[in-house]
Design a protein around this motif. Structure first.
Motif, PDB file in Angstrom:
ATOM      1  N   GLU A 176       0.832  -1.201   0.000  1.00  0.00           N
ATOM      2  CA  GLU A 176       0.000   0.000   0.000  1.00  0.00           C
ATOM      3  C   GLU A 176       0.867   1.251   0.000  1.00  0.00           C
ATOM      4  O   GLU A 176       1.839   1.333   0.758  1.00  0.00           O
ATOM      5  CB  GLU A 176      -0.903   0.031   1.241  1.00  0.00           C
ATOM      6  N   PRO A 177       0.547   2.242  -0.844  1.00  0.00           N
ATOM      7  CA  PRO A 177       1.309   3.499  -0.818  1.00  0.00           C
ATOM      8  C   PRO A 177       1.055   4.264   0.477  1.00  0.00           C
ATOM      9  O   PRO A 177      -0.036   4.204   1.042  1.00  0.00           O
ATOM     10  CB  PRO A 177       0.768   4.259  -2.032  1.00  0.00           C
ATOM     11  N   ILE A 178       2.072   4.967   0.969  1.00  0.00           N
ATOM     12  CA  ILE A 178       1.923   5.810   2.153  1.00  0.00           C
ATOM     13  C   ILE A 178       2.601   7.153   1.892  1.00  0.00           C
ATOM     14  O   ILE A 178       3.435   7.281   0.997  1.00  0.00           O
ATOM     15  CB  ILE A 178       2.524   5.159   3.421  1.00  0.00           C
ATOM     16  N   ALA A 179       2.235   8.136   2.699  1.00  0.00           N
ATOM     17  CA  ALA A 179       2.884   9.438   2.597  1.00  0.00           C
ATOM     18  C   ALA A 179       4.326   9.323   3.101  1.00  0.00           C
ATOM     19  O   ALA A 179       4.645   8.478   3.939  1.00  0.00           O
ATOM     20  CB  ALA A 179       2.128  10.466   3.440  1.00  0.00           C
ATOM     21  N   THR A 180       5.183  10.174   2.578  1.00  0.00           N
ATOM     22  CA  THR A 180       6.573  10.188   3.031  1.00  0.00           C
ATOM     23  C   THR A 180       6.614  10.562   4.505  1.00  0.00           C
ATOM     24  O   THR A 180       6.130  11.621   4.897  1.00  0.00           O
ATOM     25  CB  THR A 180       7.395  11.195   2.218  1.00  0.00           C
ATOM     26  N   PRO A 181       7.159   9.706   5.352  1.00  0.00           N
ATOM     27  CA  PRO A 181       7.203  10.017   6.781  1.00  0.00           C
ATOM     28  C   PRO A 181       8.224  11.108   7.077  1.00  0.00           C
ATOM     29  O   PRO A 181       9.155  11.322   6.292  1.00  0.00           O
ATOM     30  CB  PRO A 181       7.621   8.686   7.411  1.00  0.00           C
ATOM     31  N   PRO A 182       8.080  11.801   8.194  1.00  0.00           N
ATOM     32  CA  PRO A 182       9.089  12.794   8.560  1.00  0.00           C
ATOM     33  C   PRO A 182      10.435  12.127   8.793  1.00  0.00           C
ATOM     34  O   PRO A 182      10.505  11.035   9.355  1.00  0.00           O
ATOM     35  CB  PRO A 182       8.543  13.416   9.857  1.00  0.00           C
ATOM     36  N   GLN A 183      11.481  12.767   8.321  1.00  0.00           N
ATOM     37  CA  GLN A 183      12.842  12.256   8.498  1.00  0.00           C
ATOM     38  C   GLN A 183      13.691  13.342   9.146  1.00  0.00           C
ATOM     39  O   GLN A 183      14.768  13.697   8.663  1.00  0.00           O
ATOM     40  CB  GLN A 183      13.407  11.820   7.145  1.00  0.00           C
ATOM     41  N   THR A 184      13.158  13.862  10.255  1.00  0.00           N
ATOM     42  CA  THR A 184      13.787  14.966  10.969  1.00  0.00           C
ATOM     43  C   THR A 184      15.206  14.591  11.404  1.00  0.00           C
ATOM     44  O   THR A 184      15.420  13.553  12.022  1.00  0.00           O
ATOM     45  CB  THR A 184      12.957  15.323  12.209  1.00  0.00           C
ATOM     46  N   GLY A 185      16.130  15.442  11.048  1.00  0.00           N
ATOM     47  CA  GLY A 185      17.513  15.224  11.430  1.00  0.00           C
ATOM     48  C   GLY A 185      18.340  14.485  10.402  1.00  0.00           C
ATOM     49  O   GLY A 185      19.555  14.335  10.583  1.00  0.00           O
ATOM     50  N   ALA A 186      17.710  14.014   9.314  1.00  0.00           N
ATOM     51  CA  ALA A 186      18.456  13.294   8.281  1.00  0.00           C
ATOM     52  C   ALA A 186      19.412  14.255   7.575  1.00  0.00           C
ATOM     53  O   ALA A 186      19.062  15.393   7.254  1.00  0.00           O
ATOM     54  CB  ALA A 186      17.510  12.664   7.275  1.00  0.00           C
ATOM     55  N   ILE A 187      20.621  13.797   7.326  1.00  0.00           N
ATOM     56  CA  ILE A 187      21.683  14.623   6.742  1.00  0.00           C
ATOM     57  C   ILE A 187      21.981  14.141   5.330  1.00  0.00           C
ATOM     58  O   ILE A 187      22.283  12.959   5.116  1.00  0.00           O
ATOM     59  CB  ILE A 187      22.966  14.522   7.591  1.00  0.00           C
TER      60      ILE A 187
END
Length: 303
Positions: free
Chosen positions: A27-38
């Motif tokens: 199932e497709p999902i929205a892009t989750p938050p990736q806070t702090g990803a560099i």
């Protein structure tokens, strides 16, 4: 092997899940938050469709990654040991299992005082639609299954993904002081395709990119060239691994023949892709405990 069975093999390679005759929900999902990803700054992938997230058997997965990132998951400072582990999930270089083979082990490592860094590396392009993606995965993993059944190596790491792994090791060491990490205690943990990439990372041995420890979870077991300074190796796999179970034990034996430290755990059942939790009802559920003991033996659990 019929068309359905080949696709099941493909999905089993991508994520730890019990496969049934009913298939696996995608199932497709929205892009989750990736806070702090560099962003690693290793470049893009020409012609890559937009990054796409979906659940495979309810597990968050990503494909069409064109920009590599590294996400720090740091321990509480009071329990931090100063050791680090870079985590590379699997998925046949077509997708990445971002929960079962990345974020879950990252949080677990941080709970044990080890700084974890989740590597989201660049992938081979797949069609934008999920239906077309399934067909692309079918072709890729059918070839992988056939090669593995014959005892051969399976899907070498693409150059962009390997460059991302090299950049990740360099970045953790370069910013070690900022993250409270000892630059001489940077390990690499790879699952499936991520483990294959780890073998290439160690074999290439570009300056500053060789990890201090290497843990390979259900990797290709094909023999490889091992340098005199290769890091200690930990391997965990299942005897009934659908892709690599008939290859023998060439990978750890290559380490042994080179006189390098190696530890091998082969579980009777678990299949390919049993993930961080292992396959329920099998002894593969104990692999992470074995890994923690091994990390402790090499000083990753003490300051």
């Amino acid at each position: 092997m019929n068309r359905f069975s080949l696709f099941v093999t493909a999905l089993a390679f991508a994520l730890p899940t019990a496969v049934t005759a009913q298939g696996i929900p995608v199932e497709p999902i929205a892009t989750p938050p990736q806070t702090g990803a560099i962003a690693l700054g290793t470049g893009g992938v020409p012609g890559m469709p937009a990054e796409s997230w979906f659940t495979l058997a309810s597990r968050p997965t990503v494909r069409n990654v064109a920009t590599a990132t590294l996400l720090p998951v740091l321990p509480d400072k009071a329990k931090a040991t100063g050791a680090a582990v870079i985590i590379a999930p699997g998925g046949g270089f077509l997708m990445e299992s971002m929960e079962a083979e990345a974020m879950k082990p990252a949080r677990w490592l941080a709970d044990h005082g080890i700084a974890a860094f989740v590597l989201k590396y660049r992938l081979d392009a797949t069609p934008a639609s999920l239906d077309a993606f399934k067909q692309a995965a079918l072709a890729r993993f059918a070839a992988a299954a056939m090669a593995g059944a014959k005892g051969g190596a399976v899907i070498p790491a693409p150059a962009p993904a390997l460059a991302d792994a090299q950049a990740a090791v360099k970045l953790v060491r370069a910013r070690a002081g900022e993250w409270g990490v000892d630059p001489r205690r940077v390990a690499y943990l790879g699952f499936s395709a991520g483990a294959i990439m780890g073998v290439d990372l160690v074999k290439t041995a570009a300056p500053g990119t060789t990890p201090d420890l290497f843990a390979a979870i259900y990797p290709s077991m094909a023999p490889t060239t091992v340098a005199a300074g290769a890091p200690p190796l930990f391997v965990a796999m299942a005897n009934d691994d659908e892709l690599f179970g008939k290859q023998g034990y060439g990978l750890p034996d290559s380490w042994r023949r080179a006189g390098r430290p190696v530890e091998l755990h082969v579980y009777e059942h678990g299949g390919h892709g049993f993930g961080f939790d292992g396959k329920a009802g099998t002894t593969s559920t104990g692999w992470s405990t074995a890994l923690l003991t091994w990390l402790g033996a090499h000083g990753w659990l003490t300051k």
